[in-house]
Design a protein around this motif. Structure first.
Motif, mmCIF file in Angstrom:
data_model
loop_
_atom_site.group_PDB
_atom_site.id
_atom_site.type_symbol
_atom_site.label_atom_id
_atom_site.label_comp_id
_atom_site.label_asym_id
_atom_site.label_seq_id
_atom_site.Cartn_x
_atom_site.Cartn_y
_atom_site.Cartn_z
ATOM 1 N N ASP A 74 0.916 15.214 -4.285
ATOM 2 C CA ASP A 74 0.668 14.412 -3.091
ATOM 3 C C ASP A 74 1.219 13.000 -3.290
ATOM 4 O O ASP A 74 0.479 12.023 -3.250
ATOM 5 C CB ASP A 74 -0.846 14.364 -2.826
ATOM 6 C CG ASP A 74 -1.199 13.766 -1.474
ATOM 7 O OD1 ASP A 74 -0.336 13.788 -0.567
ATOM 8 O OD2 ASP A 74 -2.325 13.250 -1.332
ATOM 9 N N PRO A 75 2.537 12.864 -3.501
ATOM 10 C CA PRO A 75 3.091 11.538 -3.787
ATOM 11 C C PRO A 75 2.865 10.561 -2.647
ATOM 12 O O PRO A 75 3.063 10.886 -1.486
ATOM 13 C CB PRO A 75 4.585 11.824 -4.010
ATOM 14 C CG PRO A 75 4.840 13.133 -3.333
ATOM 15 C CD PRO A 75 3.565 13.913 -3.441
ATOM 16 N N PHE A 76 2.389 9.384 -3.023
ATOM 17 C CA PHE A 76 2.088 8.322 -2.069
ATOM 18 C C PHE A 76 1.030 8.746 -1.044
ATOM 19 O O PHE A 76 0.905 8.127 0.010
ATOM 20 C CB PHE A 76 3.352 7.825 -1.359
ATOM 21 C CG PHE A 76 4.352 7.213 -2.292
ATOM 22 C CD1 PHE A 76 4.203 5.915 -2.738
ATOM 23 C CD2 PHE A 76 5.432 7.952 -2.756
ATOM 24 C CE1 PHE A 76 5.115 5.348 -3.618
ATOM 25 C CE2 PHE A 76 6.349 7.394 -3.648
ATOM 26 C CZ PHE A 76 6.189 6.083 -4.079
ATOM 27 N N GLY A 77 0.285 9.792 -1.348
ATOM 28 C CA GLY A 77 -0.711 10.290 -0.410
ATOM 29 C C GLY A 77 -0.109 10.871 0.848
ATOM 30 O O GLY A 77 -0.797 11.075 1.850
ATOM 31 N N ALA A 78 1.178 11.168 0.787
ATOM 32 C CA ALA A 78 1.928 11.564 1.981
ATOM 33 C C ALA A 78 2.337 13.020 1.976
ATOM 34 O O ALA A 78 3.125 13.440 2.828
ATOM 35 C CB ALA A 78 3.181 10.691 2.114
ATOM 36 N N GLY A 79 1.806 13.802 1.036
ATOM 37 C CA GLY A 79 2.299 15.163 0.858
ATOM 38 C C GLY A 79 2.344 15.995 2.123
ATOM 39 O O GLY A 79 3.319 16.709 2.373
ATOM 40 N N GLU A 80 1.307 15.913 2.932
ATOM 41 C CA GLU A 80 1.267 16.768 4.119
ATOM 42 C C GLU A 80 2.272 16.351 5.188
ATOM 43 O O GLU A 80 2.571 17.119 6.111
ATOM 44 C CB GLU A 80 -0.143 16.773 4.720
ATOM 45 C CG GLU A 80 -0.592 15.450 5.304
ATOM 46 C CD GLU A 80 -1.980 15.539 5.914
ATOM 47 O OE1 GLU A 80 -2.116 16.169 6.989
ATOM 48 O OE2 GLU A 80 -2.917 14.990 5.310
ATOM 49 N N PHE A 81 2.802 15.119 5.066
ATOM 50 C CA PHE A 81 3.737 14.601 6.061
ATOM 51 C C PHE A 81 5.180 14.604 5.586
ATOM 52 O O PHE A 81 6.092 14.369 6.380
ATOM 53 C CB PHE A 81 3.367 13.164 6.446
ATOM 54 C CG PHE A 81 1.952 12.986 6.901
ATOM 55 C CD1 PHE A 81 1.488 13.601 8.047
ATOM 56 C CD2 PHE A 81 1.077 12.190 6.175
ATOM 57 C CE1 PHE A 81 0.188 13.435 8.470
ATOM 58 C CE2 PHE A 81 -0.225 12.006 6.590
ATOM 59 C CZ PHE A 81 -0.685 12.635 7.742
ATOM 60 N N LEU A 82 5.417 14.826 4.304
ATOM 61 C CA LEU A 82 6.749 14.635 3.744
ATOM 62 C C LEU A 82 7.700 15.759 4.117
ATOM 63 O O LEU A 82 7.367 16.935 4.036
ATOM 64 C CB LEU A 82 6.680 14.549 2.216
ATOM 65 C CG LEU A 82 6.206 13.230 1.614
ATOM 66 C CD1 LEU A 82 6.224 13.325 0.088
ATOM 67 C CD2 LEU A 82 7.076 12.070 2.064
ATOM 68 N N THR A 83 8.917 15.360 4.487
ATOM 69 C CA THR A 83 10.019 16.307 4.625
ATOM 70 C C THR A 83 11.107 16.015 3.588
ATOM 71 O O THR A 83 12.056 16.776 3.461
ATOM 72 C CB THR A 83 10.622 16.238 6.037
ATOM 73 O OG1 THR A 83 11.134 14.917 6.269
ATOM 74 C CG2 THR A 83 9.566 16.553 7.093
ATOM 75 N N GLY A 84 10.946 14.901 2.864
ATOM 76 C CA GLY A 84 11.896 14.540 1.815
ATOM 77 C C GLY A 84 11.416 13.299 1.093
ATOM 78 O O GLY A 84 10.658 12.497 1.648
ATOM 79 N N LEU A 85 11.841 13.145 -0.164
ATOM 80 C CA LEU A 85 11.452 11.992 -0.967
ATOM 81 C C LEU A 85 12.595 11.633 -1.903
ATOM 82 O O LEU A 85 13.135 12.505 -2.599
ATOM 83 C CB LEU A 85 10.203 12.309 -1.793
ATOM 84 C CG LEU A 85 9.758 11.254 -2.812
ATOM 85 C CD1 LEU A 85 9.313 9.978 -2.108
ATOM 86 C CD2 LEU A 85 8.633 11.805 -3.692
ATOM 87 N N SER A 86 12.987 10.361 -1.928
ATOM 88 C CA SER A 86 13.962 9.888 -2.901
ATOM 89 C C SER A 86 13.424 8.631 -3.556
ATOM 90 O O SER A 86 12.727 7.823 -2.924
ATOM 91 C CB SER A 86 15.323 9.624 -2.259
ATOM 92 O OG SER A 86 15.253 8.545 -1.354
ATOM 93 N N LEU A 87 13.729 8.469 -4.835
ATOM 94 C CA LEU A 87 13.264 7.334 -5.627
ATOM 95 C C LEU A 87 14.464 6.663 -6.258
ATOM 96 O O LEU A 87 15.188 7.284 -7.039
ATOM 97 C CB LEU A 87 12.302 7.809 -6.723
ATOM 98 C CG LEU A 87 11.074 8.597 -6.271
ATOM 99 C CD1 LEU A 87 10.337 9.162 -7.481
ATOM 100 C CD2 LEU A 87 10.140 7.727 -5.441
ATOM 101 N N ASP A 88 14.701 5.416 -5.918
ATOM 102 C CA ASP A 88 15.802 4.640 -6.491
ATOM 103 C C ASP A 88 15.233 3.622 -7.456
ATOM 104 O O ASP A 88 14.436 2.757 -7.057
ATOM 105 C CB ASP A 88 16.593 3.926 -5.399
ATOM 106 C CG ASP A 88 17.425 4.878 -4.566
ATOM 107 O OD1 ASP A 88 17.991 5.820 -5.143
ATOM 108 O OD2 ASP A 88 17.507 4.679 -3.342
ATOM 109 N N THR A 89 15.625 3.705 -8.727
ATOM 110 C CA THR A 89 15.238 2.714 -9.722
ATOM 111 C C THR A 89 16.305 1.637 -9.755
ATOM 112 O O THR A 89 17.494 1.928 -9.879
ATOM 113 C CB THR A 89 15.068 3.352 -11.105
ATOM 114 O OG1 THR A 89 14.068 4.379 -11.022
ATOM 115 C CG2 THR A 89 14.638 2.323 -12.126
ATOM 116 N N LEU A 90 15.869 0.374 -9.670
ATOM 117 C CA LEU A 90 16.773 -0.738 -9.426
ATOM 118 C C LEU A 90 16.538 -1.862 -10.430
ATOM 119 O O LEU A 90 15.393 -2.146 -10.802
ATOM 120 C CB LEU A 90 16.557 -1.292 -8.015
ATOM 121 C CG LEU A 90 16.615 -0.270 -6.868
ATOM 122 C CD1 LEU A 90 16.063 -0.880 -5.593
ATOM 123 C CD2 LEU A 90 18.039 0.228 -6.664
ATOM 124 N N ALA A 91 17.610 -2.504 -10.859
ATOM 125 C CA ALA A 91 17.541 -3.672 -11.730
ATOM 126 C C ALA A 91 17.925 -4.904 -10.922
ATOM 127 O O ALA A 91 18.891 -4.878 -10.153
ATOM 128 C CB ALA A 91 18.479 -3.515 -12.920
#
Length: 204
Positions: A74-91
């Motif tokens: 349930d990432p970000f508490g959004a599991g039931e609403f998610l259709t996609g998830l991307s995570l960008d790690t930035l410096a």
């Protein structure tokens, strides 16, 4: 801060209004790393997206939190609403102050540009040269480069209104302080999203 993460949550219609407390609780849960800095619903650009900015003191903390997020049902508490998830790690670009909460918007423009091969070093140099003049006109919240995936930069600019955004961007070109000379290293792969803060966003 040594690392930032910009998470893009693609959601079902109307989900953004339901995510505030859930998103906040996920970022503050036992074992969570980093600090929630901003959360926005896309208003112009790709719609039905929530963008979440978090900051980390170390690269190790950012990596650990990415692992926790990817392992969650349930990432970000959004599991039931998610259709996609991307995570960008930035410096962050060198020499910029860390992002701190504040009322700088409510219009936040999140821009990303893919760079040509070899373009990062001249981009950092060009921005360092141009930013003093550009930031006299309006605040830069964040300028970063990706540490994985395609070579790209991500930057966030707050404005009081869309009208102010248009006026200040035009003024920066008119007086010759923007774009930086390193713009020749950009590819046509550019994206811009106008985000509006969620009620739990420390950046408003």
């Amino acid at each position: 801060m040594e690392r930032y993460e910009l998470a893009t949550l693609s959601t079902t219609m109307g989900a953004a209004a339901k995510l505030g407390a859930r998103l906040r609780d996920f970022c503050a849960a036992d074992g969570a790393r980093g600090r929630l800095l901003g959360a926005w619903a896309s208003d112009i650009g790709p719609l039905n997206r929530v963008l979440v900015l978090r900051g980390f003191d170390t690269a190790a903390d950012a990596a650990a939190e990415r692992g926790r997020t990817l392992a969650s049902a349930d990432p970000f508490g959004a599991g039931e609403f998610l259709t996609g998830l991307s995570l960008d790690t930035l410096a962050p670009f060198p020499g910029l102050p860390p992002v701190e909460p504040g009322a700088f918007g409510p219009i936040y423009e999140i821009r990303s540009y893919v760079l040509k091969t070899g373009g990062l070093a001249p981009t950092l140099e060009g921005w360092a040269e141009a930013l003093p003049g550009r930031t006299k006109l309006s605040k830069l919240l964040l300028a970063t480069h990706a540490v994985d995936g395609p070579p790209r930069i991500v930057h966030i600019w707050p404005y009081a209104s869309l009208e102010e955004r248009a006026r200040l961007r035009a003024e920066s070109v008119r007086v010759g302080v923007w774009p930086p000379r390193s713009a020749v290293w950009l590819t046509p792969a550019m994206e811009s999203t106008i985000g509006l803060p969620l009620d739990v966003s420390p950046l408003t």
